[in-house]
Design a protein around this motif. Structure first.
Motif, mmCIF file in Angstrom:
data_model
loop_
_atom_site.group_PDB
_atom_site.id
_atom_site.type_symbol
_atom_site.label_atom_id
_atom_site.label_comp_id
_atom_site.label_asym_id
_atom_site.label_seq_id
_atom_site.Cartn_x
_atom_site.Cartn_y
_atom_site.Cartn_z
ATOM 1 N N LEU A 242 0.839 -1.211 0.000
ATOM 2 C CA LEU A 242 0.000 0.000 0.000
ATOM 3 C C LEU A 242 0.869 1.254 0.000
ATOM 4 N N LEU A 243 1.928 1.206 0.810
ATOM 5 C CA LEU A 243 2.852 2.339 0.892
ATOM 6 C C LEU A 243 3.577 2.522 -0.446
ATOM 7 N N SER A 245 2.531 1.691 -3.318
ATOM 8 C CA SER A 245 1.612 2.183 -4.360
ATOM 9 C C SER A 245 1.485 3.705 -4.276
ATOM 10 N N VAL A 246 1.434 4.247 -3.063
ATOM 11 C CA VAL A 246 1.284 5.697 -2.903
ATOM 12 C C VAL A 246 2.481 6.415 -3.540
ATOM 13 N N PHE A 247 3.698 6.001 -3.183
ATOM 14 C CA PHE A 247 4.896 6.684 -3.696
ATOM 15 C C PHE A 247 5.095 6.434 -5.176
ATOM 16 N N ASN A 249 2.917 5.691 -7.493
ATOM 17 C CA ASN A 249 1.908 6.272 -8.388
ATOM 18 C C ASN A 249 2.051 7.785 -8.547
ATOM 19 N N LEU A 250 2.818 8.423 -7.631
ATOM 20 C CA LEU A 250 3.076 9.862 -7.759
ATOM 21 C C LEU A 250 4.007 10.148 -8.932
ATOM 22 N N LYS A 255 1.310 2.258 -12.960
ATOM 23 C CA LYS A 255 0.622 2.380 -11.665
ATOM 24 C C LYS A 255 0.483 1.039 -10.966
ATOM 25 N N LYS A 257 -1.957 -0.723 -8.283
ATOM 26 C CA LYS A 257 -3.252 -0.598 -7.597
ATOM 27 C C LYS A 257 -3.505 -1.854 -6.767
#
Ligand SMILES: NC(=O)c1ccc[n+]([C@@H]2O[C@H](COP(=O)([O-])OP(=O)(O)OC[C@H]3O[C@@H](n4cnc5c(N)ncnc54)[C@H](OP(=O)(O)O)[C@@H]3O)[C@@H](O)[C@H]2O)c1
Length: 313
Positions: A242-243, A245-247, A249-250, A255, A257
């Protein structure tokens, strides 16, 4: 009534059938007489204690997430359903409780059971059908003409994912075990790869979307098969992923997901409508209530085509 509980984490031998009082619905609840319950990998991940963060460690725990059945009685605030209605539905994925003669649910967790399918088929719809819908329409937002790779394409989510991706106009490459390749083709896949004979990581094809349902493909491996702007969907929501994915995808066009199933009444109704029309539901094995331990033991070994279900009466 009978219900399945367990008093400690462990293998399927911790599962036991006990007698309990039939519950009475609160004013915003319905009591459903359960007819069939599907087996999901999430069930054993929870009872083996692999998801303690989400499930907690309080006992006894109950089992069974998605079900089909008949409304027995309703609370005073319920509209839209009445006693005698045939329904599909699901309970909290980490609490379970559907593996019982009766289950209490909110109206938002129910939809009408399509009349053209059996109770066994209907029980095989909610969890994996909703997962497929969420992946295809929300996480990957698959559109006409896209190249989609589905890794693990003939399990519970996969067979629905193939069909829904085709409905959205994608070109689907399905990766499945030998026993599933024919079904992936009849399910609508344009190209089928048997993972026991061919390593998908060696393909020269590049995809707009890669959906990994096998839990065996890493994002690092998937990136090599993705177009410059593409999406990889995993169904394993670990804190690390999850972490990541956040970084990721920026900054990246590729991507990452993560599926965290969010059931809604609206999506459950869409699924019910799809099944009424032409969504194929494939059942592998059907077990009786008394066979729960062998049912989960067998399902836990994999090689299930579509879904296995437990019939409760
Ligand atoms: N995060 C969430 O909210 C959420 C919600 C629902 C489900 N899930 C998870 O999503 C995953 C998929 O669910 P499901 O119900 O579709 O599970 P499933 O029915 O067990 O399907 C998994 C498929 O992966 C295949 N597979 C195994 N090894 C493979 C490999 N090396 N390469 C390609 N395919 C391979 C299996 O084929 P074989 O026949 O060879 O075993 C099987 O068909 C599960 O881990 C489940 O727990 C997560």
């Amino acid at each position: 009534m009978k219900k399945v509980i367990y008093q400690q984490f462990g293998n399927e031998n911790v599962l036991e059938i006990v007698e309990a009082a039939v519950p009475t619905p609160e004013k915003d609840q319905l009591l459903v007489r359960v007819k069939a319950v599907s087996i999901n990998p999430l069930d054993w991940k929870v009872y083996r204690g692999e998801m303690k963060l989400m499930s907690g460690s309080k006992f006894p725990k109950t089992l069974g997430i998605d079900f089909s059945g008949i409304v027995e009685s309703i609370g005073s605030d319920i509209t839209g359903f009445k006693a005698g209605d045939e329904v599909i539905g699901l309970v909290d994925v980490f609490k379970g409780g559907a593996l019982a003669d009766y289950v209490l649910v909110k109206a938002t967790d129910l939809a009408p059971k399509p009349a053209n399918i059996s109770f066994e088929q209907a029980a095989a719809l909610p969890v994996t059908g909703l997962s497929a819908l969420q992946i295809i329409d929300e996480l990957a937002a698959i559109r006409k003409g896209q190249e989609v790779l589905i890794n693990g394409a003939t399990g519970g989510i996969g067979l629905y994912a193939i069909q829904i991706a085709k409905k959205r106009g994608a070109r689907v490459t399905a990766v499945a075990g030998t026993q599933g390749t024919a079904l992936a083709k009849t399910g609508g896949a344009d190209q089928v790869i048997d993972y026991t004979r061919e390593d998908i990581r060696n393909t020269h094809q590049r995809f707009d979307t890669i959906i990994d349902l096998s839990t065996k493909m890493s994002f690092t491996a998937a990136k090599k098969l993705m177009k410059k702007k593409a999406t990889f969907v995993t169904t394993l929501p670990s804190p690390l992923v999850l972490l990541q994915s956040v970084f990721n995808n920026l900054f990246s066009g590729k991507k990452l997901k993560v599926l965290i199933l969010k059931p809604t009444a609206e999506k459950l109704n869409i699924l019910s409508e799809l099944a009424k029309k032409d969504l194929k539901i494939v059942l592998d094995k059907t077990y009786s209530f008394n066979e729960i331990r062998s049912a989960y033991k067998e399902a836990g070994k994999g090689k299930i085509i579509g879904k296995s279900v437990i019939v409760t009466d």
